[in-house]
Design a protein around this motif. Structure first.
Motif, mmCIF file in Angstrom:
data_model
loop_
_atom_site.group_PDB
_atom_site.id
_atom_site.type_symbol
_atom_site.label_atom_id
_atom_site.label_comp_id
_atom_site.label_asym_id
_atom_site.label_seq_id
_atom_site.Cartn_x
_atom_site.Cartn_y
_atom_site.Cartn_z
ATOM 1 N N SER A 92 -2.948 -10.102 15.187
ATOM 2 C CA SER A 92 -4.253 -10.415 14.627
ATOM 3 C C SER A 92 -4.812 -11.677 15.269
ATOM 4 C CB SER A 92 -4.133 -10.620 13.117
ATOM 5 O OG SER A 92 -5.354 -11.096 12.589
ATOM 6 N N GLY A 93 -6.094 -11.657 15.532
ATOM 7 C CA GLY A 93 -6.770 -12.839 16.059
ATOM 8 C C GLY A 93 -7.365 -13.707 14.963
ATOM 9 N N HIS A 94 -7.288 -13.261 13.703
ATOM 10 C CA HIS A 94 -7.858 -14.026 12.581
ATOM 11 C C HIS A 94 -7.008 -15.255 12.285
ATOM 12 C CE1 HIS A 94 -10.819 -10.965 11.689
ATOM 13 N NE2 HIS A 94 -9.862 -10.056 11.795
ATOM 14 N N ALA A 95 -7.661 -16.319 11.911
ATOM 15 C CA ALA A 95 -6.974 -17.591 11.650
ATOM 16 C C ALA A 95 -5.954 -17.482 10.524
ATOM 17 C CB ALA A 95 -7.998 -18.671 11.329
ATOM 18 N N ASP A 96 -6.218 -16.614 9.537
ATOM 19 C CA ASP A 96 -5.269 -16.493 8.430
ATOM 20 C C ASP A 96 -4.139 -15.506 8.738
ATOM 21 O OD1 ASP A 96 -6.870 -14.263 8.354
ATOM 22 O OD2 ASP A 96 -7.318 -14.378 6.213
ATOM 23 N N GLY A 97 -4.150 -14.917 9.912
ATOM 24 C CA GLY A 97 -3.062 -14.026 10.333
ATOM 25 C C GLY A 97 -2.978 -12.773 9.505
ATOM 26 N N LEU A 98 -1.791 -12.292 9.320
ATOM 27 C CA LEU A 98 -1.536 -11.071 8.561
ATOM 28 C C LEU A 98 -0.876 -11.466 7.240
ATOM 29 C CD1 LEU A 98 -0.336 -9.220 11.704
ATOM 30 C CD2 LEU A 98 -2.288 -8.505 10.362
ATOM 31 N N ARG A 99 -1.311 -10.849 6.160
ATOM 32 C CA ARG A 99 -0.896 -11.258 4.815
ATOM 33 C C ARG A 99 0.244 -10.401 4.262
ATOM 34 N NH1 ARG A 99 -6.679 -12.803 2.222
ATOM 35 N NH2 ARG A 99 -7.422 -13.845 4.080
ATOM 36 N N ALA A 100 0.711 -10.763 3.083
ATOM 37 C CA ALA A 100 1.808 -10.047 2.420
ATOM 38 C C ALA A 100 1.435 -8.582 2.170
ATOM 39 C CB ALA A 100 2.189 -10.738 1.116
ATOM 40 N N LEU A 101 0.165 -8.323 1.843
ATOM 41 C CA LEU A 101 -0.266 -6.948 1.629
ATOM 42 C C LEU A 101 -0.122 -6.145 2.923
ATOM 43 C CD1 LEU A 101 -1.531 -4.714 -0.080
ATOM 44 C CD2 LEU A 101 -3.788 -5.604 0.557
ATOM 45 N N ASP A 102 -0.412 -6.775 4.060
ATOM 46 C CA ASP A 102 -0.249 -6.110 5.349
ATOM 47 C C ASP A 102 1.215 -5.731 5.587
ATOM 48 O OD1 ASP A 102 -3.006 -6.417 6.059
ATOM 49 O OD2 ASP A 102 -2.588 -8.511 6.567
ATOM 50 N N VAL A 103 2.132 -6.593 5.151
ATOM 51 C CA VAL A 103 3.564 -6.316 5.282
ATOM 52 C C VAL A 103 3.921 -5.062 4.482
ATOM 53 C CG1 VAL A 103 5.895 -7.151 4.786
ATOM 54 C CG2 VAL A 103 4.190 -8.723 5.706
ATOM 55 N N ALA A 104 3.482 -5.006 3.225
ATOM 56 C CA ALA A 104 3.782 -3.860 2.367
ATOM 57 C C ALA A 104 3.188 -2.578 2.940
ATOM 58 C CB ALA A 104 3.248 -4.110 0.953
ATOM 59 N N LEU A 105 1.961 -2.647 3.421
ATOM 60 C CA LEU A 105 1.327 -1.464 4.015
ATOM 61 C C LEU A 105 2.055 -1.024 5.280
ATOM 62 C CD1 LEU A 105 -2.443 -2.344 3.500
ATOM 63 C CD2 LEU A 105 -1.108 -0.596 2.293
ATOM 64 N N LEU A 106 2.475 -1.985 6.100
ATOM 65 C CA LEU A 106 3.183 -1.651 7.324
ATOM 66 C C LEU A 106 4.529 -0.999 7.011
ATOM 67 C CD1 LEU A 106 3.193 -1.689 10.407
ATOM 68 C CD2 LEU A 106 4.276 -3.942 10.287
ATOM 69 N N GLU A 107 5.242 -1.505 6.005
ATOM 70 C CA GLU A 107 6.517 -0.890 5.616
ATOM 71 C C GLU A 107 6.304 0.550 5.166
ATOM 72 O OE1 GLU A 107 7.909 -3.789 2.768
ATOM 73 O OE2 GLU A 107 9.271 -4.669 4.260
ATOM 74 N N LEU A 108 5.276 0.777 4.386
ATOM 75 C CA LEU A 108 4.955 2.130 3.924
ATOM 76 C C LEU A 108 4.600 3.026 5.109
ATOM 77 C CD1 LEU A 108 4.472 3.990 1.472
ATOM 78 C CD2 LEU A 108 2.120 3.168 1.447
ATOM 79 N N TYR A 109 3.777 2.515 5.988
ATOM 80 C CA TYR A 109 3.344 3.272 7.157
ATOM 81 C C TYR A 109 4.532 3.605 8.066
ATOM 82 C CZ TYR A 109 0.978 4.440 11.499
ATOM 83 O OH TYR A 109 0.575 5.068 12.644
ATOM 84 N N THR A 110 5.402 2.631 8.341
ATOM 85 C CA THR A 110 6.525 2.895 9.257
ATOM 86 C C THR A 110 7.501 3.901 8.658
ATOM 87 O OG1 THR A 110 7.703 0.921 8.485
ATOM 88 C CG2 THR A 110 6.418 0.710 10.507
ATOM 89 N N THR A 111 7.634 3.919 7.342
ATOM 90 C CA THR A 111 8.483 4.927 6.705
ATOM 91 C C THR A 111 7.946 6.325 7.001
ATOM 92 O OG1 THR A 111 9.121 3.392 4.961
ATOM 93 C CG2 THR A 111 9.416 5.726 4.498
ATOM 94 N N ALA A 112 6.646 6.488 6.885
ATOM 95 C CA ALA A 112 6.026 7.784 7.175
ATOM 96 C C ALA A 112 6.131 8.124 8.664
ATOM 97 C CB ALA A 112 4.566 7.782 6.735
ATOM 98 N N VAL A 113 5.914 7.138 9.514
ATOM 99 C CA VAL A 113 5.989 7.365 10.966
ATOM 100 C C VAL A 113 7.411 7.756 11.370
ATOM 101 C CG1 VAL A 113 5.875 6.200 13.207
ATOM 102 C CG2 VAL A 113 4.038 5.904 11.556
ATOM 103 N N GLU A 114 8.397 7.053 10.833
ATOM 104 C CA GLU A 114 9.798 7.367 11.162
ATOM 105 C C GLU A 114 10.133 8.805 10.782
ATOM 106 O OE1 GLU A 114 11.693 2.899 10.637
ATOM 107 O OE2 GLU A 114 11.857 4.342 9.002
ATOM 108 N N ALA A 115 9.699 9.227 9.602
ATOM 109 C CA ALA A 115 9.967 10.597 9.162
ATOM 110 C C ALA A 115 9.283 11.596 10.095
ATOM 111 C CB ALA A 115 9.492 10.797 7.730
ATOM 112 N N ALA A 116 8.048 11.329 10.465
ATOM 113 C CA ALA A 116 7.329 12.234 11.370
ATOM 114 C C ALA A 116 7.996 12.286 12.744
ATOM 115 C CB ALA A 116 5.868 11.792 11.507
ATOM 116 N N LEU A 117 8.414 11.137 13.252
ATOM 117 C CA LEU A 117 9.065 11.107 14.563
ATOM 118 C C LEU A 117 10.419 11.819 14.539
ATOM 119 C CD1 LEU A 117 8.209 7.474 15.711
ATOM 120 C CD2 LEU A 117 7.320 9.606 16.672
ATOM 121 N N ARG A 118 11.185 11.631 13.461
ATOM 122 C CA ARG A 118 12.468 12.337 13.343
ATOM 123 C C ARG A 118 12.251 13.839 13.284
ATOM 124 N NH1 ARG A 118 14.091 7.800 10.366
ATOM 125 N NH2 ARG A 118 13.414 8.686 8.386
#
Length: 191
Positions: A92-118
């Motif tokens: 991210s180029g934003h001064a406040d960076g990436l927030r805790a909500l972004d972490v939770a969303l990314l974890e959820l997203y990667t779980t779905a991506v991993e299942a699709a890739l497998r």
């Protein structure tokens, strides 16, 4: 910006990216041998950082990353294949960076991506096995035909005919299927 880092025997590579800028951030980490994407793969957990933390956490990467315009880093491990460790990286180029909500969303997203890739990998392996089985069945038919002819001509058992074909295959250093095909073609051409 988003990228996917893949670790191989030759080192880390960027497998996919949204653009040149994300690739530059990845390459800076690869050169430094440290950074959020490499740490996420190493520890198997989501890694979040802001630009101000870089000098303390990854000094070599901090030097490489200077001037790239990234304020926030978020990398999550992708565990879809034991042979290819990977991470999904958000920059991210934003001064406040990436927030805790972004972490939770990314974890959820990667779980779905991993299942699709497998699932995609399993599907591709199943298709490959099916093609190999089709080829094996076709090979068996040709070999059985050649074996039947050898049995009739030499008045030998099926096992003896197969052993004769296998011995010739080894002597000529030719695959048994190829030898059987050539044998049948030569026989048909003689008529």
């Amino acid at each position: 910006m988003v990228s996917v880092t893949l670790l191989s025997d030759d080192g880390p590579v960027t497998g996919a990216t949204t653009g040149r800028e994300a690739s530059e951030v990845d390459v800076a980490q690869y050169r430094a041998g440290e950074g959020p994407c490499l740490e996420a793969v190493r520890i198997g957990e989501v890694v979040r950082a802001v630009a101000a933390e870089l000098p303390d956490r990854w000094p070599a990467f901090a030097e490489q990353a200077e001037g790239l315009g990234v304020a926030g880093y978020l990398s999550a491990p992708l565990c879809f294949d034991e042979d290819t460790p990977a991470s999904l990286n958000l920059y991210s180029g934003h001064a406040d960076g990436l927030r805790a909500l972004d972490v939770a969303l990314l974890e959820l997203y990667t779980t779905a991506v991993e299942a699709a890739l497998r699932n995609a990998r399993r599907y591709l392996r199943a298709r490959e096995q099916a093609a190999q089985l089709r080829q094996a069945l076709a090979s068996r038919a040709v070999i059985d035909q050649a074996k039947g002819i050898v049995m009739a001509v030499h008045r030998v058992s099926a096992d003896e005919a197969f052993a004769m074909l296998a011995a010739r295959s080894q002597r000529e250093n030719v695959k048994l299927r190829d030898l059987a095909e050539r044998f049948l073609e030569d026989l048909l051409a003689a008529d």
